[in-house]
Scaffold this motif. Structure first.
Motif, PDB file in Angstrom:
ATOM      1  N   PRO A 294       0.820  -1.216   0.000  1.00  0.00           N
ATOM      2  CA  PRO A 294       0.000   0.000   0.000  1.00  0.00           C
ATOM      3  C   PRO A 294       0.852   1.263   0.000  1.00  0.00           C
ATOM      4  N   VAL A 295       0.442   2.206  -0.803  1.00  0.00           N
ATOM      5  CA  VAL A 295       1.097   3.508  -0.855  1.00  0.00           C
ATOM      6  C   VAL A 295       0.277   4.536  -0.093  1.00  0.00           C
ATOM      7  N   VAL A 296      -1.052   4.401  -0.152  1.00  0.00           N
ATOM      8  CA  VAL A 296      -1.987   5.267   0.561  1.00  0.00           C
ATOM      9  C   VAL A 296      -3.045   4.373   1.220  1.00  0.00           C
ATOM     10  N   PRO A 297      -3.798   4.881   2.182  1.00  0.00           N
ATOM     11  CA  PRO A 297      -4.746   4.043   2.912  1.00  0.00           C
ATOM     12  C   PRO A 297      -5.795   3.351   2.042  1.00  0.00           C
ATOM     13  N   THR A 298      -6.192   3.970   0.942  1.00  0.00           N
ATOM     14  CA  THR A 298      -7.215   3.337   0.102  1.00  0.00           C
ATOM     15  C   THR A 298      -6.698   2.055  -0.547  1.00  0.00           C
ATOM     16  N   ASP A 299      -5.389   1.810  -0.465  1.00  0.00           N
ATOM     17  CA  ASP A 299      -4.828   0.561  -0.979  1.00  0.00           C
ATOM     18  C   ASP A 299      -5.035  -0.589   0.000  1.00  0.00           C
TER      19      ASP A 299
ATOM     20  N   VAL B  45       5.823   0.742   4.639  1.00  0.00           N
ATOM     21  CA  VAL B  45       5.473   2.092   4.228  1.00  0.00           C
ATOM     22  C   VAL B  45       5.617   2.974   5.469  1.00  0.00           C
ATOM     23  N   GLU B  46       6.434   4.015   5.341  1.00  0.00           N
ATOM     24  CA  GLU B  46       6.770   4.847   6.490  1.00  0.00           C
ATOM     25  C   GLU B  46       5.646   5.846   6.768  1.00  0.00           C
ATOM     26  N   THR B  47       4.686   5.384   7.540  1.00  0.00           N
ATOM     27  CA  THR B  47       3.524   6.224   7.869  1.00  0.00           C
ATOM     28  C   THR B  47       3.849   7.271   8.926  1.00  0.00           C
ATOM     29  N   GLN B  48       4.923   7.067   9.701  1.00  0.00           N
ATOM     30  CA  GLN B  48       5.347   8.057  10.711  1.00  0.00           C
ATOM     31  C   GLN B  48       4.195   8.412  11.651  1.00  0.00           C
ATOM     32  N   THR B  49       3.505   7.390  12.122  1.00  0.00           N
ATOM     33  CA  THR B  49       2.216   7.607  12.774  1.00  0.00           C
ATOM     34  C   THR B  49       2.286   8.229  14.160  1.00  0.00           C
ATOM     35  N   GLN B  50       3.036   7.607  15.050  1.00  0.00           N
ATOM     36  CA  GLN B  50       2.963   8.026  16.450  1.00  0.00           C
ATOM     37  C   GLN B  50       4.161   7.453  17.219  1.00  0.00           C
TER      38      GLN B  50
ATOM     39  N   SER C 137      17.649  -8.123   2.330  1.00  0.00           N
ATOM     40  CA  SER C 137      17.774  -7.440   1.039  1.00  0.00           C
ATOM     41  C   SER C 137      16.477  -7.473   0.242  1.00  0.00           C
ATOM     42  N   GLU C 138      15.520  -8.313   0.676  1.00  0.00           N
ATOM     43  CA  GLU C 138      14.261  -8.447  -0.054  1.00  0.00           C
ATOM     44  C   GLU C 138      13.247  -7.375   0.334  1.00  0.00           C
ATOM     45  N   ILE C 139      13.466  -6.716   1.469  1.00  0.00           N
ATOM     46  CA  ILE C 139      12.466  -5.765   1.951  1.00  0.00           C
ATOM     47  C   ILE C 139      12.493  -4.488   1.110  1.00  0.00           C
ATOM     48  N   GLU C 140      11.305  -3.972   0.832  1.00  0.00           N
ATOM     49  CA  GLU C 140      11.161  -2.670   0.181  1.00  0.00           C
ATOM     50  C   GLU C 140      10.645  -1.681   1.208  1.00  0.00           C
ATOM     51  N   ILE C 141      11.359  -0.588   1.397  1.00  0.00           N
ATOM     52  CA  ILE C 141      10.921   0.465   2.314  1.00  0.00           C
ATOM     53  C   ILE C 141      10.499   1.659   1.482  1.00  0.00           C
ATOM     54  N   TYR C 142       9.216   2.010   1.604  1.00  0.00           N
ATOM     55  CA  TYR C 142       8.671   3.092   0.790  1.00  0.00           C
ATOM     56  C   TYR C 142       8.405   4.317   1.663  1.00  0.00           C
ATOM     57  N   SER C 143       8.955   5.440   1.255  1.00  0.00           N
ATOM     58  CA  SER C 143       8.729   6.708   1.939  1.00  0.00           C
ATOM     59  C   SER C 143       7.721   7.523   1.135  1.00  0.00           C
ATOM     60  N   PRO C 144       6.503   7.706   1.644  1.00  0.00           N
ATOM     61  CA  PRO C 144       5.469   8.412   0.879  1.00  0.00           C
ATOM     62  C   PRO C 144       5.879   9.839   0.520  1.00  0.00           C
TER      63      PRO C 144
ATOM     64  N   TRP D  58      -2.493   9.597   4.515  1.00  0.00           N
ATOM     65  CA  TRP D  58      -2.464   8.794   5.747  1.00  0.00           C
ATOM     66  C   TRP D  58      -2.901   9.646   6.945  1.00  0.00           C
ATOM     67  N   GLN D  59      -2.474  10.889   6.946  1.00  0.00           N
ATOM     68  CA  GLN D  59      -2.812  11.770   8.057  1.00  0.00           C
ATOM     69  C   GLN D  59      -4.297  12.126   8.078  1.00  0.00           C
ATOM     70  N   GLN D  60      -4.856  12.457   6.930  1.00  0.00           N
ATOM     71  CA  GLN D  60      -6.241  12.920   6.884  1.00  0.00           C
ATOM     72  C   GLN D  60      -7.237  11.824   7.241  1.00  0.00           C
ATOM     73  N   VAL D  61      -6.914  10.596   6.902  1.00  0.00           N
ATOM     74  CA  VAL D  61      -7.837   9.494   7.192  1.00  0.00           C
ATOM     75  C   VAL D  61      -7.955   9.247   8.692  1.00  0.00           C
ATOM     76  N   THR D  62      -7.039   9.832   9.483  1.00  0.00           N
ATOM     77  CA  THR D  62      -7.116   9.637  10.929  1.00  0.00           C
ATOM     78  C   THR D  62      -8.108  10.584  11.596  1.00  0.00           C
ATOM     79  N   GLU D  63      -8.729  11.477  10.839  1.00  0.00           N
ATOM     80  CA  GLU D  63      -9.707  12.398  11.437  1.00  0.00           C
ATOM     81  C   GLU D  63     -10.777  11.667  12.239  1.00  0.00           C
ATOM     82  N   PRO D  64     -11.334  10.540  11.746  1.00  0.00           N
ATOM     83  CA  PRO D  64     -12.334   9.835  12.553  1.00  0.00           C
ATOM     84  C   PRO D  64     -11.799   9.366  13.904  1.00  0.00           C
ATOM     85  N   THR D  65     -10.504   9.113  13.989  1.00  0.00           N
ATOM     86  CA  THR D  65      -9.931   8.714  15.275  1.00  0.00           C
ATOM     87  C   THR D  65     -10.042   9.857  16.273  1.00  0.00           C
ATOM     88  N   TYR D  66      -9.760  11.075  15.816  1.00  0.00           N
ATOM     89  CA  TYR D  66      -9.898  12.245  16.685  1.00  0.00           C
ATOM     90  C   TYR D  66     -11.372  12.456  17.043  1.00  0.00           C
TER      91      TYR D  66
END
Length: 383
Positions: A200-205, A270-275, A330-337, A345-353
């Motif tokens: 996934p690149v964005v939450p809708t994925d 995917v580096e969501t940098q959440t919390q 070496s097989e891991i892919e790290i994706y920085s959005p 990713w940030q906006q979809v957390t509004e319902p959490t607030y």
């Protein structure tokens, strides 16, 4: 780098089993150990030590000897002993010998441990006072996170909100004293890591994959709002749950992913940098009260000296863990959005607030205070 070699302190490690918490009561502690006196009464080692003007404290953390928590407790123990001219000796208890963070804090509160280090996100079942800390994207970076909480990091000085949090903590855990806040022992913000072929690149994925989360209900809500199935799993069972397909990923810091060996199961990050959350360095109230005022000052000044170093260890640990994961898998892919993808990713957390603001442990004024301290806004969230 802190020398983790054993000095004159006894370091309790896991060797073929664990040491019972009841056996860990410190010399200045409020409960636990002691010896039979001539009259058949229990004479605590605290009393015996005080007669000699010397004191022994035990200090527990739950991670391995490679961790920033362990190295920080080692450094603090050495600093306290040196600054007290040997009048205080500190026994470091590591490696789950006193249990995980909830068990450590419970034991400090009961007096079977003198001191402990516990990340606050693991203490939700003991107190909801720190619950708001887990809100996604509340912290813009670690400098602001630790600057807000720690008395000895950055500009220092706890604000009114932190003192009010402490008041709530002491209602639930009346026999502890919070000395300061340390690094989470994660070394990074939490990211999303997948063991299946998800990329996934964005939450809708997201398509309902099971993601292991902690017991924090806010973390679970956040992951659920990203179109995944948040699944609380005990840490000891997480690797097998991933291997058996019970979960297809985990929301966690780089250090814990690496230290557990679980990174070997991961194909994509995917580096969501959440919390992230701070950890509390705390002491049993009776243990604290039995120290003379001059030695209390020694402990306080030693904590002030060590805390900034421990936090820096923590952050260095996170960067090193990411590097080691990439080097050893070496097989891991790290994706920085991209900025726009991260904002999704940030906006979809509004319902959490919307769900949590105003609930116990999540006063809106506390959230507002944290954001104002940082001059920070959470995209999509209006307060």
């Amino acid at each position: 780098m802190v020398d983790s070699s054993i000095s004159r302190r006894k370091v309790l490690q896991t060797v073929g089993g664990s040491v019972s918490v009841g056996a860990l009561a410190g010399c200045a502690g409020g409960g636990g150990g002691g010896s039979e006196g001539d009259g058949g009464e229990m004479t605590t080692t605290a009393q015996a030590s005080q007669d000699q003007d010397s004191y022994t404290l035990n200090l527990a953390e739950s991670a391995t000897q490679e961790s920033a928590h362990y190295r920080g407790t080692e450094l603090l123990a050495e600093t306290i002993e040196e600054n007290s001219d040997g009048r205080i000796s500190v026994d470091v208890v590591c490696c789950q010998n006193a249990g995980g963070p909830p068990e450590i804090t419970s034991s400090v509160n009961s007096g079977t441990l003198d001191m402990g280090v516990s990340a606050v996100n693991n203490l939700a079942n003991l107190t909801d006072a720190w619950l708001f800390v887990q809100l996604p994207y509340l912290w813009s970076d670690h400098e602001n996170l630790y600057g807000f909480w720690s008395e000895n990091y950055g500009d220092g000085g706890r604000g009114e909100v932190v003192e009010r949090v402490h008041e709530a903590v002491y209602e639930d855990l009346p026999n502890i004293e919070i000395l300061d806040y340390w690094g989470s022992n994660g070394g990074s913000m939490r990211h999303m890591h997948f063991s299946d072929d998800s990329t996934p690149v964005v939450p809708t994925d997201g398509s309902g994959q099971g993601i292991r989360v902690t017991e924090s209900p806010i973390e679970g809500s956040t992951v659920g709002n990203w179109n995944f199935s948040s699944t609380p799993v005990a840490w000891s069972e997480t690797t097998s749950a991933m291997q058996q397909g019970v979960v297809q990923g985990i929301h966690i810091h780089y250090w814990w992913l690496y230290a557990s060996g679980m990174f070997e199961e991961i194909n994509y990050t995917v580096e969501t940098q959440t919390q992230d959350s701070p950890a509390i360095l705390h002491i049993n109230s009776d243990s604290w009260g039995r120290l003379p005022s001059d030695l209390q000052e020694v402990v306080t000044s030693s904590v002030a000296e060590v805390t900034p170093q421990q936090i820096e260890m923590d952050l260095e640990q996170g960067a090193e863990a990411k590097r080691m994961i990439q080097e050893e898998n070496s097989e891991i892919e790290i994706y920085s959005p991209t900025d726009s993808e991260l904002e999704e990713w940030q906006q979809v957390t509004e319902p959490t607030y919307d769900e949590w603001l105003g609930e116990d442990g999540v006063p809106e004024e506390f959230v507002t205070s944290a954001l104002e301290f940082q001059d920070h806004d959470v995209p999509g969230v209006e307060l």
